[in-house]
Scaffold this active site. Structure first.
Site, PDB file in Angstrom:
ATOM      1  N   GLU A  83      -4.972  -6.115 -12.467  1.00 21.42           N
ATOM      2  CA  GLU A  83      -5.649  -5.532 -11.357  1.00 21.42           C
ATOM      3  C   GLU A  83      -6.264  -4.365 -11.958  1.00 21.42           C
ATOM      4  OE1 GLU A  83      -3.466  -3.826  -8.182  1.00 21.42           O
ATOM      5  OE2 GLU A  83      -1.706  -4.925  -8.948  1.00 21.42           O
ATOM      6  N   CYS A 120      -0.498  -7.253  -7.509  1.00 20.19           N
ATOM      7  CA  CYS A 120       0.921  -7.426  -8.425  1.00 20.19           C
ATOM      8  C   CYS A 120       1.193  -8.875  -8.545  1.00 20.19           C
ATOM      9  CB  CYS A 120       1.993  -6.547  -7.998  1.00 20.19           C
ATOM     10  SG  CYS A 120       1.395  -4.734  -8.135  1.00 20.19           S
ATOM     11  N   HIS A 244       9.597  -7.746  -7.325  1.00 21.04           N
ATOM     12  CA  HIS A 244       8.483  -6.957  -7.687  1.00 21.04           C
ATOM     13  C   HIS A 244       9.200  -5.546  -7.388  1.00 21.04           C
ATOM     14  CE1 HIS A 244       5.091  -4.670  -8.005  1.00 21.04           C
ATOM     15  NE2 HIS A 244       4.829  -4.427  -6.734  1.00 21.04           N
TER      16      HIS A 244
HETATM   17  P1  HMG Z   1       6.250  10.192  -1.048  1.00 18.67           P
HETATM   18  O1  HMG Z   1       5.762  10.653   0.007  1.00 18.67           O
HETATM   19  O2  HMG Z   1       5.806  10.777  -2.580  1.00 18.67           O
HETATM   20  O3  HMG Z   1       7.954  10.204  -1.287  1.00 18.67           O
HETATM   21  O4  HMG Z   1       5.997   8.684  -1.266  1.00 18.67           O
HETATM   22  P2  HMG Z   1       8.812  10.075  -0.273  1.00 18.67           P
HETATM   23  O5  HMG Z   1       8.804  11.644   0.253  1.00 18.67           O
HETATM   24  O6  HMG Z   1       8.604   9.155   0.843  1.00 18.67           O
HETATM   25  O7  HMG Z   1      10.259  10.080  -1.041  1.00 18.67           O
HETATM   26  C1  HMG Z   1      10.489   8.823  -1.775  1.00 18.67           C
HETATM   27  C2  HMG Z   1      11.896   8.737  -1.608  1.00 18.67           C
HETATM   28  O8  HMG Z   1      12.591   9.595  -2.380  1.00 18.67           O
HETATM   29  C3  HMG Z   1      12.218   8.671  -0.247  1.00 18.67           C
HETATM   30  O9  HMG Z   1      13.390   7.563   0.005  1.00 18.67           O
HETATM   31  C4  HMG Z   1      12.897   9.975  -0.061  1.00 18.67           C
HETATM   32  O10 HMG Z   1      13.864  10.019   0.882  1.00 18.67           O
HETATM   33  C5  HMG Z   1      13.508   9.852  -1.319  1.00 18.67           C
HETATM   34  P3  HMG Z   1      13.426   6.560   1.148  1.00 18.67           P
HETATM   35  O11 HMG Z   1      13.443   7.396   2.417  1.00 18.67           O
HETATM   36  O12 HMG Z   1      11.905   6.232   1.260  1.00 18.67           O
HETATM   37  O13 HMG Z   1      14.559   5.701   0.740  1.00 18.67           O
HETATM   38  N1  HMG Z   1      13.729  11.718  -1.732  1.00 18.67           N
HETATM   39  C6  HMG Z   1      15.003  12.068  -2.155  1.00 18.67           C
HETATM   40  N2  HMG Z   1      16.135  11.639  -2.485  1.00 18.67           N
HETATM   41  C7  HMG Z   1      17.124  12.344  -2.996  1.00 18.67           C
HETATM   42  N3  HMG Z   1      16.809  13.491  -3.362  1.00 18.67           N
HETATM   43  C8  HMG Z   1      15.888  14.264  -2.947  1.00 18.67           C
HETATM   44  C9  HMG Z   1      14.746  13.377  -2.458  1.00 18.67           C
HETATM   45  N4  HMG Z   1      13.235  13.717  -2.096  1.00 18.67           N
HETATM   46  C10 HMG Z   1      13.025  12.517  -1.670  1.00 18.67           C
HETATM   47  N5  HMG Z   1      15.610  15.392  -3.446  1.00 18.67           N
HETATM   48  C11 HMG Z   1       5.587   6.276  -1.908  1.00 18.67           C
HETATM   49  C12 HMG Z   1       6.321   7.604  -1.826  1.00 18.67           C
HETATM   50  C13 HMG Z   1       6.143   5.086  -2.386  1.00 18.67           C
HETATM   51  C14 HMG Z   1       5.032   6.093  -0.456  1.00 18.67           C
HETATM   52  C15 HMG Z   1       4.334   6.818  -2.895  1.00 18.67           C
HETATM   53  O14 HMG Z   1       4.827   6.998  -4.165  1.00 18.67           O
HETATM   54  C16 HMG Z   1       3.257   5.906  -2.880  1.00 18.67           C
HETATM   55  O15 HMG Z   1       2.364   5.782  -2.181  1.00 18.67           O
HETATM   56  N6  HMG Z   1       3.225   5.022  -3.886  1.00 18.67           N
HETATM   57  C17 HMG Z   1       2.475   3.729  -4.262  1.00 18.67           C
HETATM   58  C18 HMG Z   1       2.463   2.811  -3.291  1.00 18.67           C
HETATM   59  C19 HMG Z   1       3.684   1.904  -3.546  1.00 18.67           C
HETATM   60  O16 HMG Z   1       4.222   1.938  -4.560  1.00 18.67           O
HETATM   61  N7  HMG Z   1       4.215   1.121  -2.519  1.00 18.67           N
HETATM   62  C20 HMG Z   1       5.341   0.222  -2.665  1.00 18.67           C
HETATM   63  C21 HMG Z   1       5.131  -0.964  -1.723  1.00 18.67           C
HETATM   64  S1  HMG Z   1       3.555  -1.774  -2.061  1.00 18.67           S
HETATM   65  C22 HMG Z   1       3.702  -2.653  -3.408  1.00 18.67           C
HETATM   66  O17 HMG Z   1       4.686  -2.846  -4.249  1.00 18.67           O
HETATM   67  C23 HMG Z   1       2.361  -3.058  -4.321  1.00 18.67           C
HETATM   68  C24 HMG Z   1       1.821  -2.157  -5.513  1.00 18.67           C
HETATM   69  O18 HMG Z   1       2.685  -2.452  -6.613  1.00 18.67           O
HETATM   70  C25 HMG Z   1       0.463  -2.395  -5.671  1.00 18.67           C
HETATM   71  C26 HMG Z   1       0.150  -3.815  -6.067  1.00 18.67           C
HETATM   72  O19 HMG Z   1       0.502  -5.097  -5.558  1.00 18.67           O
HETATM   73  O20 HMG Z   1      -0.936  -4.106  -6.566  1.00 18.67           O
HETATM   74  C27 HMG Z   1       2.063  -0.750  -5.249  1.00 18.67           C
END
Ligand code: HMG
Length: 445
Positions: A83, A120, A244
Site C-alpha cells: 500500500e 494490509c 494482523h
Molecule cells: P493513541 O491515542 O496514540 O494511543 O492512539 P492511546 O492513548 O489509545 O494509547 C494506546 C494504548 O496504550 C491504550 O491501550 C492505552 O490505554 C495504553 P487500550 O486502552 O487501547 O488497551 N496506554 C498505556 N498503557 C500503560 N501505561 C501507560 C499508557 N498510556 C497509554 N502509561 C492508535 C492509538 C492505535 C489509535 C493510534 O496509534 C493509531 O491511530 N494508529 C494507526 C491505526 C491503527 O493502527 N489501527 C489499528 C486497527 S486498523 C489496522 O490494523 C489496519 C492498518 O494496519 C492499516 C491497513 O490495513 O492498511 C492500520
C-alpha cells in the site's frame, strides 16, 4: 489432493530503528509505558535513504532465491502486495523482477507479475492468487514468489506515528511446501468502511479509534464465516493464532474477543463459570446496550482468569514478538506474526508437524480473512534458515533529530537530501530517478 502453501520465507527490515519508549516518547512528553505496555512496540524499523519498497522486497527475494538455489526459470509468478506504491500503472513487481534479473542468469519474461491492493490484507490475497493458480494447474511446475513490502509511515504528529514500520516479507508458494499447507476453507468479513485510507496521498488519513472497532467487527464476521464452512473452532484445535498486528496491543483486544467466541458452549465456558459466570446471551437482556455492558463486564473478568492468561501466553504472545521489534509492516504484518510464532516454537524445540494455525488477516477499508494452516514436516529447518536476529540487531539507532530527517527524506512532498546512516553491503539500493521519472536501482557488492 497435493498440499499447497508456503515453502520458504525471508524478511528484510528497514536498516534504521527508532526506540519508541526511550527516544520517541520523551520528546512527545509521553509515558514510556504507553509503548512498553499499551501499544507494545519497542522499535519501529525505518528505511535508510537508499531503501524503499523495491529494495526491501528485492533483497528479501534474493536471499530466498539464493538459499533455495532457485533461478528465474523456477518462478512462474511474482505478486507484490503493497500500500506504499509510487506508480499507478507500472507494478512494483516489474521493478523487483528487474533488480533480480540484474544479478541472476536468465530472466522473468515468462512470469506473470502483478500488484495487489487491499490495505494490509493484500499479502494474504496474493498468497490466495498463487494458491488458486497452482490448484488450477496453470503453474507448469513453477512456484510463485509473493512479496509483501511497505513503508508504513504516518504524517508526523499523527497518532499512528507510534506504530510505524518498514519491511518486506518474501514467500515462496509451492506444491508440497516445507512450512505450512493452506486450508481450502476460508472466512470473510468485508464492508465499505472509512477508517484508514490514502486517497492519492502518501500518508494515511486515519480515524484511529474507529479503525480498532472496524478491525474487531470484520474479524468477528470472518471467524463466523470460517466456522460456517470449517465447523466450530476450539482453542485446542490450534497451536497458534497469528493475526494482523498493526501493534501488539491491537492483537490483545482481538484475542480476548476471539477467545470468548471460541469457548462459548464448550467445556471451557463451563469450567470458568464457577469463577466468572456463563457468557451473557443476548436473549437474556431487555436491550442491546444492557447486553453489551454485560459482555464488557464478562470480558474484564475473563482476561484476569488463569486459563485465559495461559492460553494467551502460549498461543498469542509468541506471534507478536517480532512485531514488537519492528512495528507495523502493513501487508507483511500477519506474515511476520506467523514467522514469529514458528520461530518461538523452534527455539523451544517444539514438534509442530501436523499442528494447525488459525491465521487472521485484515486490511482497512475493510476486510478480514481467516483460514487455517497445517504445519509441515520441513517447517523447522525452513524456519531456522530465516535470517531475523542478525538483521534486527544490525539496525542503526536513530536519535530524534535523525528520525525527523529520515522521515522528511522519504516524504514525497519534501526535497531533502541527506547522507545515509548505514553503508550498503551486498544489496539492492535506490539510486535516483530516470528520464521518465521512473525509480532506478542497482546492486551494490
Ligand atoms: P493513541 O491515542 O496514540 O494511543 O492512539 P492511546 O492513548 O489509545 O494509547 C494506546 C494504548 O496504550 C491504550 O491501550 C492505552 O490505554 C495504553 P487500550 O486502552 O487501547 O488497551 N496506554 C498505556 N498503557 C500503560 N501505561 C501507560 C499508557 N498510556 C497509554 N502509561 C492508535 C492509538 C492505535 C489509535 C493510534 O496509534 C493509531 O491511530 N494508529 C494507526 C491505526 C491503527 O493502527 N489501527 C489499528 C486497527 S486498523 C489496522 O490494523 C489496519 C492498518 O494496519 C492499516 C491497513 O490495513 O492498511 C492500520
Amino acid at each position: 489432493m497435493t498440499a499447497v502453501g508456503i515453502d520458504a520465507i525471508e524478511i528484510r527490515t528497514g536498516k534504521l530503528r527508532l526506540d519508541l519508549p526511550n527516544t520517541f516518547a520523551p520528546v512527545k512528553g509521553e509515558d514510556p509505558g504507553k509503548y512498553t505496555k499499551g501499544i507494545g512496540i519497542q522499535y519501529s524499523s525505518l528505511p535508510d535513504v537508499y531503501e524503499d519498497i523495491v529494495t526491501m522486497g528485492a533483497n528479501a527475494a534474493k536471499r530466498l532465491m539464493d538459499r533455495k538455489g532457485l533461478t528465474p526459470e523456477d518462478i512462474g509468478r511474482i505478486d507484490v502486495a503493497t500500500e506504499s506504491a509510487f506508480d499507478n500503472s507500472k507494478p512494483v513487481s516489474t521493478y523487483i523482477a528487474g533488480c533480480l534479473e540484474s544479478v541472476y542468469d536468465g530472466d522473468f519474461h515468462h512470469a506473470n507479475k502483478g500488484e495487489r491492493k487491499f490495505a494490509c490484507l493484500a499479502g494474504t490475497q496474493s498468497i490466495d492468487d498463487a494458491y488458486n493458480w497452482i490448484r488450477a494447474g496453470r503453474n507448469r511446475g513453477r512456484a510463485a514468489l509473493v512479496i509483501a513490502t511497505d513503508t508504513a509511515l504516518y504524517e508526523r504528529g499523527d497518532p499512528g506515528e507510534a506504530t510505524q514500520g518498514a519491511g518486506a516479507v518474501a514467500m515462496l508458494i509451492d506444491e508440497d511446501p516445507d512450512i505450512v499447507a493452506l486450508s481450502t476453507e476460508q472466512g470473510y468479513g468485508s464492508a465499505d468502511e472509512t477508517d484508514f485510507l490514502k486517497p492519492n496521498q502518501q500518508f494515511p488519513s486515519v480515524d484511529g479509534q474507529r479503525s480498532i472497532q472496524v478491525y474487531l467487527a470484520r474479524m468477528r464476521e470472518a471467524l463466523e464465516d470460517y466456522e460456517s464452512v470449517a465447523g466450530e473452532t476450539h482453542p485446542d484445535d490450534f497451536v497458534y493464532f497469528p493475526f494482523h498486528t498493526p501493534y501488539p496491543g491491537m492483537v490483545r483486544k482481538a484475542a480476548l474477543l476471539g477467545y470468548r467466541h471460541i469457548t462459548r458452549d464448550t467445556e471451557i465456558e463451563d469450567a470458568l463459570a464457577d469463577d466468572i459466570g456463563m457468557q451473557p446471551r443476548e436473549g437474556d437482556y431487555a436491550d442491546r446496550e444492557d447486553y453489551e455492558d454485560a459482555i464488557r463486564a464478562y470480558m474484564d473478568e475473563l482476561k484476569e482468569t488463569r486459563r485465559y492468561q495461559e492460553w494467551y501466553e502460549q498461543a498469542i504472545e509468541p506471534t507478536v514478538d517480532v512485531s514488537g521489534q519492528v512495528g507495523n509492516w502493513y501487508t507483511g504484518s500477519v506474515h511476520v506474526a506467523r514467522l514469529s510464532a514458528l520461530r518461538a516454537a523452534a527455539e523451544r524445540g517444539a514438534d509442530l508437524a501436523g499442528e494447525k494455525l488459525l491465521v487472521g488477516s485484515y486490511g482497512s477499508g475493510a476486510q478480514a480473512e481467516i483460514h487455517s494452516e497445517t504445519v509441515r514436516d520441513g517447517w523447522r529447518e525452513a524456519i531456522d534458515a530465516v535470517d531475523v536476529e542478525s538483521q534486527l540487531d544490525a539496525r542503526y539507532d536513530l536519535d530524534f533529530e535523525e528520525y525527523e530527517l529520515v522521515h522528511d527524506a522519504h516524504n514525497h512532498e519534501k526535497d531533502v537530501d541527506i547522507e545515509e546512516f548505514t553503508q550498503p553491503d551486498g544489496e539492492f539500493v535506490f539510486t535516483g530517478w530516470g528520464r521518465m521519472n521512473e525509480r532506478r536501482y542497482e546492486y551494490v557488492e
